[in-house]
Design an enzyme around this catalytic site. Structure first.
Site, PDB file in Angstrom:
ATOM      1  N   ASP A 133      26.860  50.322  37.528  1.00 42.79           N
ATOM      2  CA  ASP A 133      26.297  49.852  36.318  1.00 42.79           C
ATOM      3  C   ASP A 133      25.014  50.227  35.550  1.00 42.79           C
ATOM      4  O   ASP A 133      24.360  50.613  36.579  1.00 42.79           O
ATOM      5  CB  ASP A 133      27.632  49.482  35.283  1.00 42.79           C
ATOM      6  CG  ASP A 133      26.407  48.175  36.002  1.00 42.79           C
ATOM      7  OD1 ASP A 133      25.857  47.926  36.205  1.00 42.79           O
ATOM      8  OD2 ASP A 133      27.335  46.687  35.426  1.00 42.79           O
ATOM      9  N   HIS A 152      45.274  39.277  47.836  1.00 47.76           N
ATOM     10  CA  HIS A 152      46.788  39.795  47.002  1.00 47.76           C
ATOM     11  C   HIS A 152      46.486  40.927  46.322  1.00 47.76           C
ATOM     12  O   HIS A 152      46.986  41.740  45.743  1.00 47.76           O
ATOM     13  CB  HIS A 152      47.465  38.319  46.883  1.00 47.76           C
ATOM     14  CG  HIS A 152      48.756  38.897  46.482  1.00 47.76           C
ATOM     15  ND1 HIS A 152      50.037  39.607  46.844  1.00 47.76           N
ATOM     16  CD2 HIS A 152      48.721  38.714  45.257  1.00 47.76           C
ATOM     17  CE1 HIS A 152      50.864  39.850  45.687  1.00 47.76           C
ATOM     18  NE2 HIS A 152      50.034  39.465  44.530  1.00 47.76           N
ATOM     19  N   CYS A 176      55.529  43.252  48.353  1.00 45.65           N
ATOM     20  CA  CYS A 176      53.898  43.385  48.329  1.00 45.65           C
ATOM     21  C   CYS A 176      54.149  43.561  50.358  1.00 45.65           C
ATOM     22  O   CYS A 176      54.480  42.837  50.484  1.00 45.65           O
ATOM     23  CB  CYS A 176      53.163  42.053  48.037  1.00 45.65           C
ATOM     24  SG  CYS A 176      51.388  42.393  48.294  1.00 45.65           S
ATOM     25  N   CYS A 230      50.958  43.455  51.323  1.00 44.74           N
ATOM     26  CA  CYS A 230      49.781  43.123  51.745  1.00 44.74           C
ATOM     27  C   CYS A 230      49.430  41.881  53.105  1.00 44.74           C
ATOM     28  O   CYS A 230      50.289  41.235  53.406  1.00 44.74           O
ATOM     29  CB  CYS A 230      48.607  42.404  50.440  1.00 44.74           C
ATOM     30  SG  CYS A 230      48.954  40.571  50.206  1.00 44.74           S
ATOM     31  N   GLY A 257      23.508  47.838  31.136  1.00 43.23           N
ATOM     32  CA  GLY A 257      23.143  47.585  29.709  1.00 43.23           C
ATOM     33  C   GLY A 257      24.104  46.876  29.122  1.00 43.23           C
ATOM     34  O   GLY A 257      23.907  45.287  28.416  1.00 43.23           O
ATOM     35  N   CYS A 266      50.768  38.425  51.679  1.00 43.15           N
ATOM     36  CA  CYS A 266      52.249  38.248  51.554  1.00 43.15           C
ATOM     37  C   CYS A 266      53.348  38.149  53.173  1.00 43.15           C
ATOM     38  O   CYS A 266      54.226  37.748  53.696  1.00 43.15           O
ATOM     39  CB  CYS A 266      52.524  39.333  51.074  1.00 43.15           C
ATOM     40  SG  CYS A 266      52.825  38.928  48.775  1.00 43.15           S
ATOM     41  N   GLY A 269      31.380  49.408  25.729  1.00 45.38           N
ATOM     42  CA  GLY A 269      32.066  47.959  23.838  1.00 45.38           C
ATOM     43  C   GLY A 269      33.335  47.840  24.044  1.00 45.38           C
ATOM     44  O   GLY A 269      33.745  48.140  23.064  1.00 45.38           O
ATOM     45  N   ASP A 299      37.458  49.711  35.413  1.00 47.15           N
ATOM     46  CA  ASP A 299      36.898  48.398  36.360  1.00 47.15           C
ATOM     47  C   ASP A 299      37.362  47.177  35.753  1.00 47.15           C
ATOM     48  O   ASP A 299      37.598  47.088  34.675  1.00 47.15           O
ATOM     49  CB  ASP A 299      35.375  47.911  37.054  1.00 47.15           C
ATOM     50  CG  ASP A 299      34.901  47.857  35.723  1.00 47.15           C
ATOM     51  OD1 ASP A 299      33.843  47.285  36.004  1.00 47.15           O
ATOM     52  OD2 ASP A 299      34.384  48.799  34.734  1.00 47.15           O
TER      53      ASP A 299
END
Length: 371
Positions: free
Chosen positions: A91, A333, A302, A304, A94, A307, A214, A264
């Protein structure tokens, strides 16, 4: 950078695309984990890869202050510095400067501000923002902008839009590495006519992509979606659209339907450290006493690492004990959940069932703590 749209929904404005960068390709819609200081909190790059992350965001302001962009340049650039071989977006700084409030002074040339670390004085304007991001070596960089507070008077926001446009022109003029894609940031607060003006002025400059800045600054969800809907119509179809800092799962789903490609937010990582986990059935607060002897995984659907190997009872024990492993497992997770959500969205668009997906998504938010 190259962007291609491969699938479009016939039910709404959702689409599936690919972004090609010097450090690899990722599909959109995509969620980018936030690595503020060159690190996604509590996890390592290998964890990110296994969780499904394809691109991460790093913060210009924080890396400028510590360890310094020139230090990172001398050490081979941000990819090598943080051992992340895949795409990075930085970024402009700002938003962080905006958040300093009383520690900054805004001028035509840029922003004079005091470091939140030691109070030292610094200056960042369009030229400096481009120099810092060039030194970091990110694949996608952002134009320097002014993020206005909410609420804000019309006259103030109007002047801010004009300033952001002038800064955007200077960012283009000071861009030195054509391998880095440069996105313009559309401002305008909650005023649709100012958003339209900002969008049209930036589109005329032909940036590589466009971000909606913004937002997620205190406005309600309906207002946010109204602004996204209003702005999206003015943006070209052959450029990626990035909604900055918005990250609740339901917000992502709704924004994808409106044609947004990139997201994001710190929400999955920050919530993980605070003990809130996202599941296919809704949010789960792991500190609740009811999980003290619960042998089940966080989410039975899940796949992952967390899990597959750990119970709710164990995760609650780690969280209540403030064990560092708990932060890592929770973060793995949540990031996996977000990556999977985006994968499911892309599949729904390809199969022309986005409205069905949206309906089932909300129907499933019954709360894992109930079952």
């Amino acid at each position: 950078m190259e962007f291609e749209v491969n699938h479009r929904s016939r039910e709404c404005d959702a689409r599936v695309g690919r972004v090609h960068t010097p450090h690899g390709t990722f599909e959109t819609p995509v969620f980018m984990p936030v690595g503020t200081q060159g690190s996604v909190k509590a996890v390592c790059p290998e964890d990110l890869v296994k969780a499904g992350a394809r691109i991460v965001l790093a913060n210009t302001y924080h890396l400028y202050l510590r360890p310094g962009h020139e230090t990172i340049r001398r050490l081979g650039g941000l990819h090598q510095f943080m051992n992340w071989p895949r795409p990075i977006l930085t970024d402009s700084g700002g938003f962080q400067v905006y958040s300093l409030a009383g520690l900054r002074k805004l001028t035509e040339e840029g922003v004079l501000f005091q470091s939140h670390l030691d109070g030292s004085s610094h200056f960042i304007g369009p030229k400096e923002a481009m120099e810092i991001q060039t030194a970091l070596g990110a694949d996608i960089i952002m134009a320097f902008d002014e993020c206005v507070p909410f609420p804000a008077e019309y006259s103030y926001v109007e002047a801010s839009v004009a300033l952001t446009t002038r800064w955007a022109e200077r960012c283009l003029a000071h861009r030195t590495d054509e391998r880095q894609a440069l996105f313009g940031i559309i401002q305008g607060g909650m005023y649709e006519d100012l958003r339209e003006r900002s969008a049209k002025e930036l589109v005329a400059m032909d940036f590589d992509g466009y971000a909606l800045g913004g937002l997620s600054v205190g406005e309600d969800r309906e207002t946010r979606l109204r602004i996204v809907r209003a702005v999206r119509r003015y943006l070209p179809e052959d450029k990626p659209v990035y909604l900055m800092g918005v990250g609740a799962p339901e917000d992502l789903v709704e924004a994808v339907i409106l044609g947004v490609d990139m997201f994001d937010c710190v929400m999955p990582t920050r919530n993980a450290r605070n003990g809130t986990l996202f599941t296919s059935r809704g949010r789960l607060t792991i500190k609740n006493a009811r999980f003290a002897e619960d042998k089940r995984p966080l989410d039975a659907s899940c796949g992952c690492y967390t899990c597959r190997g750990f119970s709710r009872a164990y995760l609650r024990h780690l969280f209540m004990s403030r064990e560092l492993l708990g932060y890592r497992l929770n973060t793995i997770h949540n990031l996996h959940y977000y990556a999977t959500l985006m994968e499911d969205v892309r599949r729904a668009v390809r199969e022309q069932r986005m409205e069905q997906f949206r309906k089932e998504f909300y129907e499933n938010q019954t709360g894992p703590e109930q079952g």
